[in-house]
Design a protein around this motif. Structure first.
Motif, mmCIF file in Angstrom:
data_model
loop_
_atom_site.group_PDB
_atom_site.id
_atom_site.type_symbol
_atom_site.label_atom_id
_atom_site.label_comp_id
_atom_site.label_asym_id
_atom_site.label_seq_id
_atom_site.Cartn_x
_atom_site.Cartn_y
_atom_site.Cartn_z
ATOM 1 N N ASP A 267 0.861 -1.185 0.000
ATOM 2 C CA ASP A 267 0.000 0.000 0.000
ATOM 3 C C ASP A 267 0.897 1.235 0.000
ATOM 4 O OD1 ASP A 267 -2.144 1.696 0.137
ATOM 5 O OD2 ASP A 267 -2.566 1.354 2.250
ATOM 6 N N MET A 268 0.877 1.989 -1.087
ATOM 7 C CA MET A 268 1.809 3.097 -1.293
ATOM 8 C C MET A 268 1.246 4.424 -0.791
ATOM 9 S SD MET A 268 4.595 2.033 -3.051
ATOM 10 C CE MET A 268 5.139 3.005 -4.452
ATOM 11 N N PRO A 269 2.107 5.445 -0.627
ATOM 12 C CA PRO A 269 1.613 6.806 -0.350
ATOM 13 C C PRO A 269 1.030 7.397 -1.624
ATOM 14 C CG PRO A 269 3.989 6.814 -0.571
ATOM 15 C CD PRO A 269 3.572 5.377 -0.615
ATOM 16 N N ALA A 270 0.293 8.476 -1.497
ATOM 17 C CA ALA A 270 -0.346 9.105 -2.655
ATOM 18 C C ALA A 270 0.567 10.144 -3.301
ATOM 19 C CB ALA A 270 -1.670 9.730 -2.240
ATOM 20 N N ARG A 271 1.832 9.813 -3.444
ATOM 21 C CA ARG A 271 2.783 10.716 -4.102
ATOM 22 C C ARG A 271 4.078 9.968 -4.392
ATOM 23 N NH1 ARG A 271 6.361 13.516 -0.139
ATOM 24 N NH2 ARG A 271 6.012 12.575 1.907
ATOM 25 N N PHE A 272 4.854 10.513 -5.315
ATOM 26 C CA PHE A 272 6.168 9.955 -5.614
ATOM 27 C C PHE A 272 7.178 10.462 -4.584
ATOM 28 C CE2 PHE A 272 4.554 9.329 -9.963
ATOM 29 C CZ PHE A 272 5.060 8.055 -10.226
ATOM 30 N N ILE A 273 7.845 9.560 -3.911
ATOM 31 C CA ILE A 273 8.990 9.930 -3.078
ATOM 32 C C ILE A 273 10.089 8.896 -3.302
ATOM 33 C CG2 ILE A 273 7.765 11.215 -1.273
ATOM 34 C CD1 ILE A 273 7.741 8.711 0.429
ATOM 35 N N GLU A 274 11.317 9.343 -3.233
ATOM 36 C CA GLU A 274 12.455 8.476 -3.543
ATOM 37 C C GLU A 274 12.487 7.233 -2.663
ATOM 38 O OE1 GLU A 274 15.702 7.148 -5.589
ATOM 39 O OE2 GLU A 274 14.489 8.909 -6.059
ATOM 40 N N THR A 275 12.086 7.392 -1.408
ATOM 41 C CA THR A 275 12.176 6.296 -0.445
ATOM 42 C C THR A 275 11.450 5.036 -0.903
ATOM 43 O OG1 THR A 275 12.274 7.903 1.353
ATOM 44 C CG2 THR A 275 11.742 5.644 1.959
ATOM 45 N N ILE A 276 10.286 5.197 -1.503
ATOM 46 C CA ILE A 276 9.460 4.025 -1.824
ATOM 47 C C ILE A 276 9.620 3.566 -3.274
ATOM 48 C CG2 ILE A 276 7.762 4.277 0.014
ATOM 49 C CD1 ILE A 276 7.109 5.615 -3.480
ATOM 50 N N MET A 277 10.570 4.115 -4.011
ATOM 51 C CA MET A 277 10.749 3.729 -5.405
ATOM 52 C C MET A 277 11.035 2.234 -5.609
ATOM 53 S SD MET A 277 9.940 6.295 -7.125
ATOM 54 C CE MET A 277 10.527 6.079 -8.800
ATOM 55 N N PRO A 278 11.730 1.546 -4.667
ATOM 56 C CA PRO A 278 11.922 0.094 -4.859
ATOM 57 C C PRO A 278 10.609 -0.671 -4.968
ATOM 58 C CG PRO A 278 13.461 0.897 -3.226
ATOM 59 C CD PRO A 278 12.517 2.036 -3.517
ATOM 60 N N ALA A 279 9.530 -0.155 -4.359
ATOM 61 C CA ALA A 279 8.239 -0.828 -4.460
ATOM 62 C C ALA A 279 7.698 -0.756 -5.885
ATOM 63 C CB ALA A 279 7.242 -0.219 -3.484
ATOM 64 N N LEU A 280 8.130 0.235 -6.640
ATOM 65 C CA LEU A 280 7.786 0.304 -8.065
ATOM 66 C C LEU A 280 8.709 -0.597 -8.870
ATOM 67 C CD1 LEU A 280 7.170 4.141 -8.600
ATOM 68 C CD2 LEU A 280 5.464 2.354 -8.346
ATOM 69 N N ALA A 281 9.997 -0.526 -8.560
ATOM 70 C CA ALA A 281 10.976 -1.311 -9.315
ATOM 71 C C ALA A 281 10.751 -2.817 -9.177
ATOM 72 C CB ALA A 281 12.385 -0.943 -8.864
ATOM 73 N N LEU A 282 10.306 -3.261 -7.992
ATOM 74 C CA LEU A 282 10.133 -4.692 -7.732
ATOM 75 C C LEU A 282 8.723 -5.189 -8.045
ATOM 76 C CD1 LEU A 282 12.045 -4.956 -4.318
ATOM 77 C CD2 LEU A 282 12.823 -5.779 -6.543
ATOM 78 N N ALA A 283 7.839 -4.281 -8.458
ATOM 79 C CA ALA A 283 6.444 -4.664 -8.700
ATOM 80 C C ALA A 283 6.310 -5.607 -9.881
ATOM 81 C CB ALA A 283 5.592 -3.419 -8.923
ATOM 82 N N ASP A 284 5.553 -6.687 -9.686
ATOM 83 C CA ASP A 284 5.154 -7.550 -10.799
ATOM 84 C C ASP A 284 3.858 -7.034 -11.407
ATOM 85 O OD1 ASP A 284 7.165 -9.805 -10.620
ATOM 86 O OD2 ASP A 284 6.395 -9.781 -8.578
ATOM 87 N N HIS A 285 3.035 -6.400 -10.576
ATOM 88 C CA HIS A 285 1.805 -5.747 -11.004
ATOM 89 C C HIS A 285 1.733 -4.402 -10.297
ATOM 90 C CE1 HIS A 285 0.003 -9.525 -12.644
ATOM 91 N NE2 HIS A 285 0.680 -10.070 -11.654
ATOM 92 N N LEU A 286 1.548 -3.330 -11.042
ATOM 93 C CA LEU A 286 1.335 -2.016 -10.447
ATOM 94 C C LEU A 286 -0.130 -1.653 -10.638
ATOM 95 C CD1 LEU A 286 2.340 0.542 -9.075
ATOM 96 C CD2 LEU A 286 2.906 1.469 -11.334
ATOM 97 N N LEU A 287 -0.889 -1.703 -9.553
ATOM 98 C CA LEU A 287 -2.317 -1.391 -9.592
ATOM 99 C C LEU A 287 -2.494 0.110 -9.394
ATOM 100 C CD1 LEU A 287 -2.261 -4.466 -9.111
ATOM 101 C CD2 LEU A 287 -4.205 -4.186 -7.589
#
Length: 392
Positions: A267-287
């Motif tokens: 469950d991501m924050p409602a904005r782009f921040i550098e800290t959580i970028m690995p959750a995008l990089a490692l995503a198999d599905h981005l909902l």
């Protein structure tokens, strides 16, 4: 705590005055046995060689000169919990202390109550680690491949991102052979635990404290089980702790989780921040969650442009339309036309049930499996599972 279970503490102070003050302070802690008190690294090392302590309380030295010694202790004696004492609690000093192996950091002059809390946290960590190892043989063995990461994202609040995250996780848990973990990375306003009626004893900050020794077994000791069958890693209760979390921490956490869980829901924050970028990089599905509102659809369109600029694989994108109302002005076909992309799943609208679910902390798909929204979430889950062979 009984005499038998007293924790052995070793003190490495930065000065004689500090040594005397802390020795006096420790006399009032009945479950601590002071195994030695020094201002010299060599004497401390010799004491550790004779009998490793449960806790090493140490100063960082002038200009952080003792970080190297802390790392040496941490590498050689990983079961010793290091508590570092710093002149100032800055982002740099916290970062240096944690990566030198410290499990907690205190500001000088050390407050007795905060020292007690730090010692208690380390004692709890040791107990959890022992419990995890004892339960390891009964742990359900996963297949050899890594688990799937479902990252749930939107750059606009109020579209139901957390609702989708929770209910997707619980829907996946309907398969008793699968292991599901929900990670709350909404570091600013994370409330996944609250929406599940869970009161976390440990949060992501506790994981960060032990990040240098993190693996798939240890991280399980920080997770909170939910009656639905999922496990949860909550966000911090105090947002100010988030400044000590960085992208590398998040990468380590997610990689450890996908080693032992079939599905990792983020469950991501409602904005782009550098800290959580690995959750995008490692995503198999981005909902990407959107709603039939002009502002939400516009935000989603901008988000898709940004993801394209970031070279995010378009094949991993899944558009999820939440809160669709047959009586509303904006329909599914309007959303698709604006985004120039098909909607992969529609969940529907039931304000009364959804609000009641979130307020009482009971996932909708768990309490009302026959509800149309629950059925749509189950349908979404099955559809996404069919897409899993695309994993690179």
């Amino acid at each position: 705590m009984s005499t038998v279970n007293k924790m052995r503490l070793l003190l490495l102070a930065d000065s004689e005055t500090e040594r005397l003050r802390i020795v006096e302070m420790l006399k009032n802690i009945d479950y601590i046995r002071l195994a030695g008190d020094f201002i010299d690294e060599e004497q401390t090392w010799e004491s550790m060689e004779r009998s490793p302590a449960d806790i090493l309380l140490m100063g960082s030295g002038r200009n952080g000169e003792r970080y190297a010694f802390a790392k040496k202790i941490s590498d050689q004696y990983p079961h010793t919990g290091i508590i570092m004492m710093e002149e100032e609690l800055l982002e740099e000093t916290m970062h240096n202390a944690l990566f030198a192996g410290a499990k907690d950091v205190l500001v000088k002059p050390v407050d007795p109550e905060k020292l007690l809390n730090a010692i208690y946290r380390i004692q709890q960590l040791k107990e959890r680690t022992v419990t995890t190892k004892q339960e390891a043989p009964q742990k359900k063995i996963r297949k050899s491949e890594l688990g799937q990461v479902y990252t749930v994202f939107s750059t606009k609040g109020g579209v139901g991102k957390t609702f989708v995250s929770i209910n997707l996780a619980v829907s996946l848990a309907k398969d008793p052979e699968k292991r599901i973990v929900l990670v709350d990375l909404d570091l600013d306003l994370g409330n996944a635990a609250l929406a599940l009626n869970l009161y976390p004893k440990f949060t992501i900050s506790d994981v960060i404290d032990d990040i240098r020794h993190m693996d798939s077994d240890l991280i399980e000791s920080y997770l909170i089980p939910h009656e639905s069958g999922i496990k949860v890693l909550p966000a911090n209760l105090q947002p100010q702790m988030n400044e000590f979390i960085n992208a590398e921490h998040i990468r380590i956490i997610l990689e450890a989780l996908r080693e032992s869980f079939d599905y990792v829901i983020v469950d991501m924050p409602a904005r782009f921040i550098e800290t959580i970028m690995p959750a995008l990089a490692l995503a198999d599905h981005l909902l990407v969650i959107t709603a039939p509102e002009i502002s939400s659809v516009r935000n989603t369109k901008a988000l898709l442009v940004t993801l394209k600029d970031l070279n995010f694989p378009q094949s991993k994108l899944r558009i999820v339309l939440n809160k669709e109302d047959s009586r509303g002005d904006i329909k599914k076909k309007d959303v698709e036309a604006t985004l120039n992309k098909k909607v992969d799943a529609s969940i529907g609208l039931d304000y009364r049930r959804v609000l009641s679910s979130l307020n009482r902390g009971v996932p909708l798909v768990y309490e009302y499996p026959k509800n149309i929204l629950s059925k749509n979430i189950d349908k979404m889950r099955m559809q996404f599972i069919q897409d899993e062979p695309m994993k690179a």
